[in-house]
Design an enzyme around this catalytic site. Structure first.
Site, PDB file in Angstrom:
ATOM      1  N   ARG A 126       0.860  -1.183   0.000  1.00 59.03           N
ATOM      2  CA  ARG A 126       0.000   0.000   0.000  1.00 59.03           C
ATOM      3  C   ARG A 126       0.898   1.235   0.000  1.00 59.03           C
ATOM      4  O   ARG A 126       2.101   1.141   0.216  1.00 59.03           O
ATOM      5  CB  ARG A 126      -0.998   0.012   1.174  1.00 59.03           C
ATOM      6  CG  ARG A 126      -0.653  -0.707   2.414  1.00 59.03           C
ATOM      7  CD  ARG A 126       0.469  -0.128   3.234  1.00 59.03           C
ATOM      8  NE  ARG A 126       0.250   1.280   3.531  1.00 59.03           N
ATOM      9  CZ  ARG A 126       1.223   2.117   3.797  1.00 59.03           C
ATOM     10  NH1 ARG A 126       2.493   1.718   3.774  1.00 59.03           N
ATOM     11  NH2 ARG A 126       0.972   3.376   4.077  1.00 59.03           N
ATOM     12  N   GLY A 127       0.270   2.378  -0.255  1.00 55.97           N
ATOM     13  CA  GLY A 127       1.030   3.602  -0.492  1.00 55.97           C
ATOM     14  C   GLY A 127       1.138   3.805  -1.995  1.00 55.97           C
ATOM     15  O   GLY A 127       1.529   2.889  -2.731  1.00 55.97           O
ATOM     16  N   ARG A 156      -7.257  -0.527  -7.618  1.00 56.24           N
ATOM     17  CA  ARG A 156      -7.674   0.431  -6.584  1.00 56.24           C
ATOM     18  C   ARG A 156      -7.872   1.777  -7.270  1.00 56.24           C
ATOM     19  O   ARG A 156      -7.096   2.134  -8.161  1.00 56.24           O
ATOM     20  CB  ARG A 156      -6.648   0.548  -5.447  1.00 56.24           C
ATOM     21  CG  ARG A 156      -6.638  -0.658  -4.512  1.00 56.24           C
ATOM     22  CD  ARG A 156      -5.815  -0.420  -3.250  1.00 56.24           C
ATOM     23  NE  ARG A 156      -6.473   0.506  -2.349  1.00 56.24           N
ATOM     24  CZ  ARG A 156      -5.890   0.969  -1.230  1.00 56.24           C
ATOM     25  NH1 ARG A 156      -4.665   0.622  -0.920  1.00 56.24           N
ATOM     26  NH2 ARG A 156      -6.560   1.796  -0.437  1.00 56.24           N
ATOM     27  N   ASP A 170      -2.079  10.444  -2.048  1.00 55.77           N
ATOM     28  CA  ASP A 170      -2.401   9.424  -3.038  1.00 55.77           C
ATOM     29  C   ASP A 170      -2.770  10.036  -4.378  1.00 55.77           C
ATOM     30  O   ASP A 170      -2.583   9.415  -5.409  1.00 55.77           O
ATOM     31  CB  ASP A 170      -3.531   8.538  -2.519  1.00 55.77           C
ATOM     32  CG  ASP A 170      -3.037   7.589  -1.449  1.00 55.77           C
ATOM     33  OD1 ASP A 170      -2.732   6.434  -1.796  1.00 55.77           O
ATOM     34  OD2 ASP A 170      -2.932   7.996  -0.279  1.00 55.77           O
ATOM     35  N   ASN A 214      -5.569  11.959   0.679  1.00 59.76           N
ATOM     36  CA  ASN A 214      -4.673  11.150   1.512  1.00 59.76           C
ATOM     37  C   ASN A 214      -5.542  10.336   2.462  1.00 59.76           C
ATOM     38  O   ASN A 214      -6.773  10.452   2.464  1.00 59.76           O
ATOM     39  CB  ASN A 214      -3.690  12.051   2.266  1.00 59.76           C
ATOM     40  CG  ASN A 214      -2.553  11.258   2.894  1.00 59.76           C
ATOM     41  OD1 ASN A 214      -1.895  10.460   2.229  1.00 59.76           O
ATOM     42  ND2 ASN A 214      -2.316  11.450   4.174  1.00 59.76           N
ATOM     43  N   LYS A 215      -4.920   9.535   3.269  1.00 60.98           N
ATOM     44  CA  LYS A 215      -5.637   8.632   4.174  1.00 60.98           C
ATOM     45  C   LYS A 215      -6.715   9.372   4.965  1.00 60.98           C
ATOM     46  O   LYS A 215      -6.530  10.512   5.378  1.00 60.98           O
ATOM     47  CB  LYS A 215      -4.643   7.980   5.133  1.00 60.98           C
ATOM     48  CG  LYS A 215      -5.236   6.967   6.092  1.00 60.98           C
ATOM     49  CD  LYS A 215      -5.962   5.852   5.361  1.00 60.98           C
ATOM     50  CE  LYS A 215      -5.093   5.091   4.408  1.00 60.98           C
ATOM     51  NZ  LYS A 215      -5.839   4.024   3.672  1.00 60.98           N
TER      52      LYS A 215
END
Length: 348
Positions: free
Chosen positions: A47-48, A90, A238, A248-249
Site C-alpha cells: 500500500r502507499g 484500486r 495518493d 490522503n488517508k
C-alpha cells in the site's frame, strides 16, 4: 529500507513484504500471476501510492508471460485486458494508472516485440521506475530541509515511509533527511484507524532506525497541538489535483483543519507522479470505500455489535487552502498551487 519490493526474474515472481502482518511478523507474499498482484494491491499487502505503482509495473511483466501462456496466437488482447485489470485494482492512487500507462508506452514503442522480449522490456522499465522512485523520495527529503529545525516534533498521519514507496518514503523522507542532517527531531505518529498504519508501520520503520517516535490516538491531535507538542505536520498523498487539493488517508483533512487553527505548518510530501494535472480540483478524485469489517473489527477482533453498519471511506480530500506547501522531487510548491503545478515538468 528498499527490500520490501523485490522482483526475481529467474523465477518470474514479485516478492512483497506482507504489510498486513507488521509489526508482529515479517512474512513475504509471492506473486506469480496478475491475479496475485491485484490481490496484493486490493488487500493492502502492498500500500502507499508509489509502492502500488512500482508493484503494478512489475505486475505488467507477469501479465505478459501469463497472456502468452493462455493464448499464444492472441496474447496481445489478453495482455491488454490484464493491464486494464491491474490499473483498476484500486481507484484513488494516481501512481497505479500512471505506472501501467508507462508500461503501455513501452509496449507501443515495441509493437513487433514477442512476449519474451516484451517481458524483459517491462522488467527493465519496472526496475527503472523503482530506482526513480527512491531517487525521487531522497529529492523530497533534500527539498524539505529548510522547513525543519533543531528540536522540532513532526506529526504524521498514516504511513508515508519506505514501505509506502520503493524506499526512503515521502513524508518520512522529511524525517529521515532531517535526522541524517543532524537535526535532533522527533515524531508523533497518529495511529491511523481503521488499519493502524501509523501504529503498525510508521512506528515500526522509525523505531528500527532509532528515530524517536511516540504513538498517539487519532483523536488526540487537538490536545497535542494545544499543548505545543507539534511544530509541523507532514503527510503523504495518493492523488493531488491541479489546484493542490490532496487526497490522503482518511483523517488527513481533520488534521489539516486543526493545524490551521493552531497556526502550525501543514505540508504534503509527494513525487510529481502523484499529481494529476488532468483533475481541476479535488472534487474529481475518486474516493475508495472499503469493507465495513475494517471498521467494526480491530486486527480481526469484532469491536462493534454484529449487524451495525459502518462508513469506511479510505481517503479524504484536504482543500489546497489548508496546505502550507507541497514538497516534491522538483522542489517546494507554494500557493497559488495551480500556478506552481502548471510549471512542473511531468515528462521527466
Amino acid at each position: 529500507m528498499e527490500d520490501h519490493i523485490r522482483f526475481d526474474s529467474s523465477r518470474h515472481v514479485l516478492d512483497l513484504l506482507d504489510q498486513r502482518l507488521l509489526p508482529a511478523r515479517e512474512k513475504r507474499f509471492l506473486c506469480s500471476t496478475t491475479a496475485d498482484v491485484i490481490t496484493a494491491i486490493k488487500t493492502m499487502v502492498v500500500r502507499g501510492a508509489p509502492a502500488i505503482g512500482v508493484s503494478a509495473a512489475f505486475g505488467c511483466a507477469l501479465a505478459v508471460r501469463e497472456a502468452a501462456a493462455e493464448n499464444r496466437q492472441d496474447w496481445q488482447a489478453g495482455l491488454d485486458r490484464k493491464l486494464g485489470q491491474l490499473a483498476a485494482s484500486r481507484p484513488t492512487a494516481v501512481n497505479l494508472a500512471w505506472a501501467v500507462d508507462r508500461q503501455r508506452s513501452v509496449w507501443e514503442s515495441a509493437q513487433d516485440a514477442d512476449p519474451e522480449r516484451l517481458y524483459n522490456l517491462f522488467v527493465s522499465k519496472a526496475l527503472e521506475m523503482q530506482a526513480e522512485d527512491i531517487a525521487s523520495c531522497k529529492a523530497i527529503g533534500k527539498a524539505s530541509l529548510e522547513l525543519v529545525h533543531q528540536g522540532d516534533c513532526i506529526l504524521t498521519h498514516c504511513n508515508a515511509g519506505a514501505l509506502a514507496t520503493a524506499g526512503y518514503g515521502t513524508a518520512l523522507a522529511v524525517v529521515r533527511a532531517a535526522w541524517e542532517a543532524g537535526l535532533r527531531i522527533s515524531v508523533i505518529a497518529d495511529e491511523t484507524r481503521p488499519l493502524l498504519q501509523g501504529a503498525r508501520l510508521t512506528c515500526w520503520e522509525l523505531h528500527k532506525e532509532g528515530i524517536p517516535v511516540t504513538l498517539a490516538c487519532d483523536n488526540s491531535c487537538a490536545c497535542l497541538m494545544s499543548k505545543g507538542k507539534v511544530q509541523l505536520v507532514v503527510v503523504g498523498a495518493d492523488r493531488i489535483a491541479a489546484n493542490g487539493d490532496t487526497a490522503n488517508k482518511i483523517g488527513t483533512m481533520g488534521v489539516a483543519l486543526l493545524a490551521r487553527h493552531f497556526s502550525i505548518p501543514f505540508y504534503v510530501a509527494a513525487p510529481v507522479s502523484t499529481i494529476d494535472p488532468a483533475l481541476k480540483n479535488g472534487a474529481g478524485i475518486p474516493i475508495e470505500q472499503r469493507s465495513a469489517s475494517e471498521v467494526t473489527s480491530v486486527l480481526d477482533r469484532q469491536i462493534a455489535p454484529r449487524g451495525v453498519p459502518a462508513y469506511n471511506f479510505a481517503f479524504d480530500v484536504t482543500p489546497a487552502e489548508y496546505i502550507t506547501a507541497i514538497i516534491t522531487d522538483q522542489g517546494l510548491l507554494r500557493p497559488p498551487f495551480d500556478r506552481a503545478i502548471a510549471r512542473l515538468d511531468f515528462n521527466r
